[in-house]
Design a protein around this motif. Structure first.
Motif, PDB file in Angstrom:
ATOM      1  N   THR A 264      -6.591   4.614   5.276  1.00 32.18           N
ATOM      2  CA  THR A 264      -5.795   4.403   4.263  1.00 32.18           C
ATOM      3  C   THR A 264      -4.844   2.678   3.828  1.00 32.18           C
ATOM      4  O   THR A 264      -5.135   1.767   4.656  1.00 32.18           O
ATOM      5  N   VAL A 265      -5.002   2.965   2.947  1.00 36.51           N
ATOM      6  CA  VAL A 265      -4.596   1.760   2.239  1.00 36.51           C
ATOM      7  C   VAL A 265      -3.544   1.507   1.612  1.00 36.51           C
ATOM      8  O   VAL A 265      -2.439   1.961   0.997  1.00 36.51           O
ATOM      9  N   LYS A 266      -2.200   0.860   2.527  1.00 36.57           N
ATOM     10  CA  LYS A 266      -0.613   1.196   1.839  1.00 36.57           C
ATOM     11  C   LYS A 266      -0.244  -0.598   1.567  1.00 36.57           C
ATOM     12  O   LYS A 266      -0.197  -1.631   2.318  1.00 36.57           O
ATOM     13  N   ILE A 267       0.160   0.460   0.353  1.00 29.84           N
ATOM     14  CA  ILE A 267       1.110  -1.389  -0.179  1.00 29.84           C
ATOM     15  C   ILE A 267       2.205  -1.160  -0.323  1.00 29.84           C
ATOM     16  O   ILE A 267       2.619  -0.164  -0.469  1.00 29.84           O
ATOM     17  N   GLU A 268       2.795  -2.314   0.295  1.00 31.74           N
ATOM     18  CA  GLU A 268       4.785  -2.960   0.662  1.00 31.74           C
ATOM     19  C   GLU A 268       5.252  -3.076  -0.873  1.00 31.74           C
ATOM     20  O   GLU A 268       4.693  -4.607  -0.387  1.00 31.74           O
ATOM     21  N   ASP A 269       6.176  -3.916   0.201  1.00 31.28           N
ATOM     22  CA  ASP A 269       6.506  -5.556  -0.642  1.00 31.28           C
ATOM     23  C   ASP A 269       5.854  -6.479  -1.289  1.00 31.28           C
ATOM     24  O   ASP A 269       5.666  -6.960  -1.823  1.00 31.28           O
ATOM     25  N   ASP A 270       5.729  -6.972   0.422  1.00 31.06           N
ATOM     26  CA  ASP A 270       4.718  -8.362   0.132  1.00 31.06           C
ATOM     27  C   ASP A 270       3.510  -8.000   1.370  1.00 31.06           C
ATOM     28  O   ASP A 270       3.685  -9.424   1.205  1.00 31.06           O
ATOM     29  N   ARG A 271       3.186  -6.951   1.119  1.00 28.75           N
ATOM     30  CA  ARG A 271       2.470  -6.680   2.341  1.00 28.75           C
ATOM     31  C   ARG A 271       0.943  -5.590   1.660  1.00 28.75           C
ATOM     32  O   ARG A 271       2.004  -4.381   1.597  1.00 28.75           O
ATOM     33  N   ILE A 272      -0.711  -5.393   1.947  1.00 26.35           N
ATOM     34  CA  ILE A 272      -1.620  -5.027   1.332  1.00 26.35           C
ATOM     35  C   ILE A 272      -1.696  -4.887   2.656  1.00 26.35           C
ATOM     36  O   ILE A 272      -2.640  -5.318   3.858  1.00 26.35           O
ATOM     37  N   SER A 273      -2.194  -3.612   3.414  1.00 20.65           N
ATOM     38  CA  SER A 273      -3.157  -3.207   4.872  1.00 20.65           C
ATOM     39  C   SER A 273      -4.421  -2.026   4.590  1.00 20.65           C
ATOM     40  O   SER A 273      -3.624  -0.801   3.845  1.00 20.65           O
ATOM     41  N   VAL A 274      -4.634  -2.095   5.437  1.00 20.79           N
ATOM     42  CA  VAL A 274      -6.040  -0.541   5.800  1.00 20.79           C
ATOM     43  C   VAL A 274      -6.059  -0.755   7.078  1.00 20.79           C
ATOM     44  O   VAL A 274      -6.675  -1.918   7.650  1.00 20.79           O
ATOM     45  N   ILE A 275      -5.899   0.431   7.131  1.00 18.92           N
ATOM     46  CA  ILE A 275      -5.680   0.917   8.992  1.00 18.92           C
ATOM     47  C   ILE A 275      -6.348   2.229   8.686  1.00 18.92           C
ATOM     48  O   ILE A 275      -7.085   2.952   7.675  1.00 18.92           O
ATOM     49  N   LEU A 318      -7.478 -19.926   0.335  1.00 22.85           N
ATOM     50  CA  LEU A 318      -7.368 -20.303  -0.373  1.00 22.85           C
ATOM     51  C   LEU A 318      -6.143 -20.105  -1.158  1.00 22.85           C
ATOM     52  O   LEU A 318      -5.600 -20.743  -2.200  1.00 22.85           O
ATOM     53  N   HIS A 319      -5.646 -18.703  -1.273  1.00 28.01           N
ATOM     54  CA  HIS A 319      -4.729 -18.034  -2.138  1.00 28.01           C
ATOM     55  C   HIS A 319      -3.310 -18.671  -1.212  1.00 28.01           C
ATOM     56  O   HIS A 319      -2.420 -17.995  -1.417  1.00 28.01           O
ATOM     57  N   GLY A 320      -3.324 -19.112   0.213  1.00 30.34           N
ATOM     58  CA  GLY A 320      -2.225 -19.536   0.892  1.00 30.34           C
ATOM     59  C   GLY A 320      -1.676 -18.076   1.364  1.00 30.34           C
ATOM     60  O   GLY A 320      -0.907 -17.873   2.125  1.00 30.34           O
ATOM     61  N   SER A 321      -2.895 -17.526   1.653  1.00 34.96           N
ATOM     62  CA  SER A 321      -2.369 -15.714   2.640  1.00 34.96           C
ATOM     63  C   SER A 321      -3.678 -16.437   3.528  1.00 34.96           C
ATOM     64  O   SER A 321      -3.825 -17.678   3.908  1.00 34.96           O
ATOM     65  N   LYS A 328      -7.047  -2.080  19.136  1.00 37.83           N
ATOM     66  CA  LYS A 328      -6.750  -1.441  20.069  1.00 37.83           C
ATOM     67  C   LYS A 328      -8.629  -0.604  20.261  1.00 37.83           C
ATOM     68  O   LYS A 328      -8.320   0.106  18.979  1.00 37.83           O
ATOM     69  N   LEU A 329      -9.028  -0.893  20.895  1.00 36.31           N
ATOM     70  CA  LEU A 329     -10.522   0.083  21.502  1.00 36.31           C
ATOM     71  C   LEU A 329     -10.538   1.935  21.020  1.00 36.31           C
ATOM     72  O   LEU A 329      -9.225   1.817  21.961  1.00 36.31           O
ATOM     73  N   GLU A 330     -10.750   2.199  20.672  1.00 36.24           N
ATOM     74  CA  GLU A 330     -10.576   3.497  20.396  1.00 36.24           C
ATOM     75  C   GLU A 330      -9.573   4.339  20.197  1.00 36.24           C
ATOM     76  O   GLU A 330      -9.205   5.236  19.559  1.00 36.24           O
ATOM     77  N   GLU A 331      -8.834   3.339  19.376  1.00 35.97           N
ATOM     78  CA  GLU A 331      -7.348   3.912  18.301  1.00 35.97           C
ATOM     79  C   GLU A 331      -7.729   3.435  17.250  1.00 35.97           C
ATOM     80  O   GLU A 331      -7.029   3.430  16.187  1.00 35.97           O
ATOM     81  N   GLY A 332      -7.836   2.606  16.295  1.00 27.60           N
ATOM     82  CA  GLY A 332      -8.716   2.333  14.952  1.00 27.60           C
ATOM     83  C   GLY A 332      -7.873   1.027  15.247  1.00 27.60           C
ATOM     84  O   GLY A 332      -7.231  -0.250  15.698  1.00 27.60           O
ATOM     85  N   SER A 333      -7.569   0.024  14.129  1.00 27.68           N
ATOM     86  CA  SER A 333      -8.045  -1.273  13.169  1.00 27.68           C
ATOM     87  C   SER A 333      -6.809  -1.197  12.303  1.00 27.68           C
ATOM     88  O   SER A 333      -6.315  -0.402  11.258  1.00 27.68           O
ATOM     89  N   THR A 334      -5.936  -2.567  12.213  1.00 26.69           N
ATOM     90  CA  THR A 334      -4.669  -2.283  10.999  1.00 26.69           C
ATOM     91  C   THR A 334      -5.153  -4.226  10.556  1.00 26.69           C
ATOM     92  O   THR A 334      -5.282  -4.905  11.407  1.00 26.69           O
ATOM     93  N   PHE A 335      -6.096  -4.534   8.999  1.00 25.45           N
ATOM     94  CA  PHE A 335      -6.468  -6.046   8.678  1.00 25.45           C
ATOM     95  C   PHE A 335      -5.217  -5.417   7.343  1.00 25.45           C
ATOM     96  O   PHE A 335      -4.511  -4.265   7.035  1.00 25.45           O
ATOM     97  N   SER A 336      -4.718  -6.764   7.284  1.00 28.56           N
ATOM     98  CA  SER A 336      -3.883  -6.837   6.209  1.00 28.56           C
ATOM     99  C   SER A 336      -3.238  -8.629   5.786  1.00 28.56           C
ATOM    100  O   SER A 336      -4.145  -9.043   6.682  1.00 28.56           O
ATOM    101  N   PHE A 337      -3.354  -8.217   5.012  1.00 26.32           N
ATOM    102  CA  PHE A 337      -2.379 -10.499   3.744  1.00 26.32           C
ATOM    103  C   PHE A 337      -1.388 -10.050   3.456  1.00 26.32           C
ATOM    104  O   PHE A 337      -1.075  -8.815   2.384  1.00 26.32           O
ATOM    105  N   GLY A 338      -1.089 -11.073   3.376  1.00 28.61           N
ATOM    106  CA  GLY A 338       0.275 -10.988   2.481  1.00 28.61           C
ATOM    107  C   GLY A 338      -0.185 -11.134   0.835  1.00 28.61           C
ATOM    108  O   GLY A 338      -0.268 -11.725   0.543  1.00 28.61           O
ATOM    109  N   LEU A 339       0.838 -11.288  -0.391  1.00 27.35           N
ATOM    110  CA  LEU A 339       0.845 -10.508  -1.134  1.00 27.35           C
ATOM    111  C   LEU A 339       1.607 -12.038  -1.799  1.00 27.35           C
ATOM    112  O   LEU A 339       1.418 -11.794  -2.870  1.00 27.35           O
TER     113      LEU A 339
END
Length: 339
Positions: A264-275, A318-321, A328-339
């Motif tokens: 899942t790629v989640k786009i929010e107001d000030d953040r984008i996350s890859v879950i 470089l983009h100031g983010s 968590k092991l065997e549960e998954g990961s969320t990688f996110s950064f501010g827009l």
């Protein structure tokens, strides 16, 4: 073998010689001038005491100066082992005090240069170790696609009667592995630009939703049996579009590699996350996966010579983010950064 005397020994030898000579000279003069025997003896005794006090005073001063000079000499002799120079001058004369202060400044300057040299050597060792790791990683990453290209090419060359469908399949494999090598080289060149400070940002305004869809389409050609969903409303972003595309591609591809469920790629107001709902990252590896050349012992995180997440982190910096990771092991990961 003759050895030179110490400062105090030299001063005392000269002073005692001169003192004895003057004592004898003045004693003779006292005997010649004075008539009374008792006055002569008393004068000679007092003269001897005066010379003794004078010589002792000079000896104390010379000894103190010698001690101070020995301290400085000890600093010079053991400069590599001295951790801190903290020494106050205590000389009687301005000349010796200035000499001492100048020597202290020289010592501090030499110590500073030594510290700089040690830091430089430490950095050099780190660079050499990283270079060795990089060469090892390059050899590891290039070995499989090169072996595949050679294997499929050799089969095609040795058996001209292979069915057309199988030939096309083998040629596709050759092309895909060639593309892998091209991707590896591109990452290596980009990392080298970041390391040398040559990378520059070319900012523009673009739709983050449109960019995410483009990356999704490219990756789903390689991962045909996998699904990537994009949720959230579109946002306009002002950044280097090419580099942000690389960030999304790395994060989504990592999620596809290390999970089996939908990404899942989640786009929010000030953040984008890859879950993802994949293997996850252990707590001890969590702080290390963005380091250059890091490769986990349990999961081959941050593939492509251990540069993928390191490049992502650098691009976001470089983009100031920054890249935030929750896992968590065997549960998954969320990688996110501010827009």
């Amino acid at each position: 073998m003759f050895s030179k005397p110490k400062f105090t020994e030299y001063v005392m030898a000269r002073l005692v010689t001169l003192g004895v000579f003057l004592f004898i000279l003045f004693s003779v003069l006292i005997v010649v001038v004075m008539q009374e025997r008792e006055d002569i003896l008393l004068s000679i005794v007092l003269l001897g005491i005066a010379f003794a006090i004078f010589i002792f005073s000079i000896f104390r001063g010379a000894k103190r100066m010698q001690n101070e000079l020995e301290v400085i000499n000890r600093y010079l002799k053991n400069l590599d082992e001295i951790e801190k120079i903290d020494y106050e001058t205590r000389f009687f004369t301005r000349e010796f005090e200035e000499i001492n202060e100048n020597l202290i400044r020289v010592l501090k300057s030499a110590k500073k240069r030594e510290d700089i040299k040690q830091r430089y050597n430490a950095k050099l060792k780190l660079k050499n170790r990283q270079r060795a790791d990089m060469l090892s990683a390059i050899a590891h990453e290039f070995r499989n696609p090169i072996a595949s290209i050679m294997g499929y090419s050799q089969t095609l060359q040795e058996d001209p009667n292979i069915p057309k469908v199988l030939q096309e399949k083998f040629l596709g494999k050759v092309y895909n592995n060639g593309q892998k090598i091209e991707d590896l080289l591109s990452r290596l060149i980009l990392w080298n630009k970041f390391e040398s400070g040559e990378a520059t940002l070319h900012k523009s305004s673009f739709s983050i939703l449109s960019l995410a869809n483009e990356v999704k389409m490219v990756l789903q050609e390689a991962y045909k049996d996998r699904e990537v969903e994009i949720i959230g409303e579109d946002r306009m972003m002002k950044a280097d579009r090419t580099l942000i595309e690389l960030v999304l591609k790395n994060l989504i591809e990592n999620a596809l590699k290390y999970s089996k469920d939908i990404v899942t790629v989640k786009i929010e107001d000030d953040r984008i996350s890859v879950i993802d709902k994949g293997t996850g990252i252990s707590e001890k590896d969590l702080g290390k996966v963005t380091k250059k050349f890091y490769r986990s012992g349990t999961h081959n995180w941050d593939n492509s010579m251990g540069l993928g997440l390191s490049i992502v982190k650098t691009i976001l910096t470089l983009h100031g983010s920054r890249l935030d990771i929750e896992s968590k092991l065997e549960e998954g990961s969320t990688f996110s950064f501010g827009l």
